[in-house]
Design an enzyme around this catalytic site. Sequence first.
Site, short mmCIF file in Angstrom:
data_model
loop_
_atom_site.label_atom_id
_atom_site.label_comp_id
_atom_site.label_asym_id
_atom_site.label_seq_id
_atom_site.Cartn_x
_atom_site.Cartn_y
_atom_site.Cartn_z
N PHE A 290 0.80 -1.23 0.00
CA PHE A 290 0.00 0.00 0.00
C PHE A 290 0.83 1.28 0.00
CE2 PHE A 290 0.81 -0.04 4.61
CZ PHE A 290 0.99 1.31 4.85
N GLU B 23 -5.09 -3.91 -2.10
CA GLU B 23 -6.54 -3.63 -2.04
C GLU B 23 -6.81 -2.34 -1.27
OE1 GLU B 23 -4.87 -6.09 -0.80
OE2 GLU B 23 -5.36 -6.44 1.31
N LYS C 298 -1.29 -7.23 -9.34
CA LYS C 298 -2.31 -7.28 -8.28
C LYS C 298 -1.92 -6.18 -7.29
CE LYS C 298 -3.17 -8.41 -4.52
NZ LYS C 298 -3.56 -7.42 -3.45
N GLU D 49 9.19 -3.63 13.23
CA GLU D 49 8.92 -2.58 12.24
C GLU D 49 7.64 -1.86 12.68
OE1 GLU D 49 7.61 -3.72 8.22
OE2 GLU D 49 8.77 -2.05 7.45
N SER E 176 5.16 -6.93 3.52
CA SER E 176 5.72 -7.22 4.84
C SER E 176 6.52 -8.53 4.81
CB SER E 176 4.58 -7.31 5.86
OG SER E 176 3.62 -8.23 5.40
N CYS F 20 9.62 1.63 3.52
CA CYS F 20 10.48 0.52 3.92
C CYS F 20 11.90 1.02 4.16
CB CYS F 20 10.47 -0.56 2.86
SG CYS F 20 11.24 -0.02 1.35
#
Length: 491
Positions: free
Chosen positions: A151, A178, A175, A384, A228, A283
Amino acid sequence: MEVLKNYINGSWVSSKETGTIAVVNPANQEVLAKVPYGDKTLLDVEGAVSAASAAFKVWRATPVMKRVQPLYKLKQLLEDKLDEIARLITLECGKSFIESKAEIQRAIENVETACATPVLIQSEFSEDIASGIDEFMIRQPVGVSACISPFNFPGMIPFWFLPYAIACGNSFILKPSEKVPLTMMKAFELIDQLDIPEGLINLVHGGKSCVDALLDHPEVKAISFVGSTNVARYIYQRGAANGKRVQAQGGAKNPVIVMPDADIEMAAKIVADSVYGCAGQRCLAASNIITVADQKGIITEALVEAAKSKTTGFGLDEDIEMGPVITPESKRRVETLIARGVSEGANLLLDGRNAKISGYELGNFVKPTILENVALDGEVVNTEIFGPVMSLLHMQTIDEAIDFVNSNSYGNMACLFTSSGLNARTFRNKANAGNIGVNIGVAAPMAQFPFSGWNSSFFGDLHAQGRHAIEFYTQTKVVIERWPKEWSRKF
Ligand code: NAD
């Protein structure tokens, strides 16, 4: 409310799934769209793979010089629509408009770099490896490739892969996350304008079952994942078990060392930009900040001042530097980790919990937070957080700090601020991470270089971007050839 369509075989088509989830503006909870989500999205994958397989047969025979032509047009279209796409990123992802624009710029740079594929794909030839025998290596596309993206960079991360995949002769299925599918809907409106075979580039919406269908489909040959660490590990294992090549980039916990010989004011500003930029949801966000020999607390004070100066709010408003985190669950998680840090013994130098932004009372805002002296054996120092939280640690020597850096299980990035060439050299040689910054806060490799995560920040061999992408999206074929004189026809 609009239910987003898939883009399969050159057309916008409804998903076979009737279940949906909402795409939400994290600054105010406004529902922006509905995205197909449920077990039947795996049926959409079947259609996308079959279209991509058919397109691959045509595309692999298209000369590489022709394969890069659509990328020149795509670059132009992305530049023309840069502000429009950036606005969408801010709306669905929350980051500031300036950050969103910079993100699309990075996407464009990958399209530009992939335009060099006709040169990058050239290979090796050795004449007379034995008497009268030549040997050479060629690179051929692998087939249908798929990308599953996270995301936090909805506009950039798909372009770490897409342009290289098609320039190398593969077809492609995306993909998107979402949580943020709208940015790629806009990008695919641009892709729809390209002169490419139908089915070459496809988009399917969904969650785990959609991803699993891509991982299991025998005609999908290459999987690129960013997200992740737990999901990255799973993707790598399941994809590899199914015989696919997989590159899976995972999470991070990035350390930054600030030496007393650094330009403290400049270092503090850059470190704060790294910790709090994109609300800590990068990240490559700096997370564990280690001051070395900060005798009078000068570095600490500069960091607190830099953190306090950050403006938080809705990313499309003027002068906003930091937006919300992605979901209410994320906000709760980040605030719980701040409380955990305190219960593990840290001093809360700056508390960003319970942030209220006027006009955006429902937004998922957490303001800049600093936890000082987090416990080295605690949860916070190794987790994280993916929110605007700095964990501040004080050490006495660079060796102690590097040992700490190398004790971490991740390895996405490590940075050092110093004015000493010797310190810089020691650090870049010893630090156990794949992206190193010296007097840099976000060591994000440019498109020409691999995005080189290490350890549990990456599963695979070949990373995203640049030459690694060309290698990932091609398989080598070695040819050994002999043309004996006595076998040649006489004319
Ligand atoms: P995520 O792992 O939750 O989701 C990433 C993608 O995987 C999404 O498309 C999602 O639909 C899919 N997914 C989620 N759970 C799945 C499951 N169980 N099985 C199959 N597919 C699944 O990650 P996120 O929250 O979207 O993104 C944030 C994470 O991504 C952070 O950990 C961040 O560090 C990482 N990240 C890494 C890099 C990098 O280059 N290393 C870059 C950006 C983000």
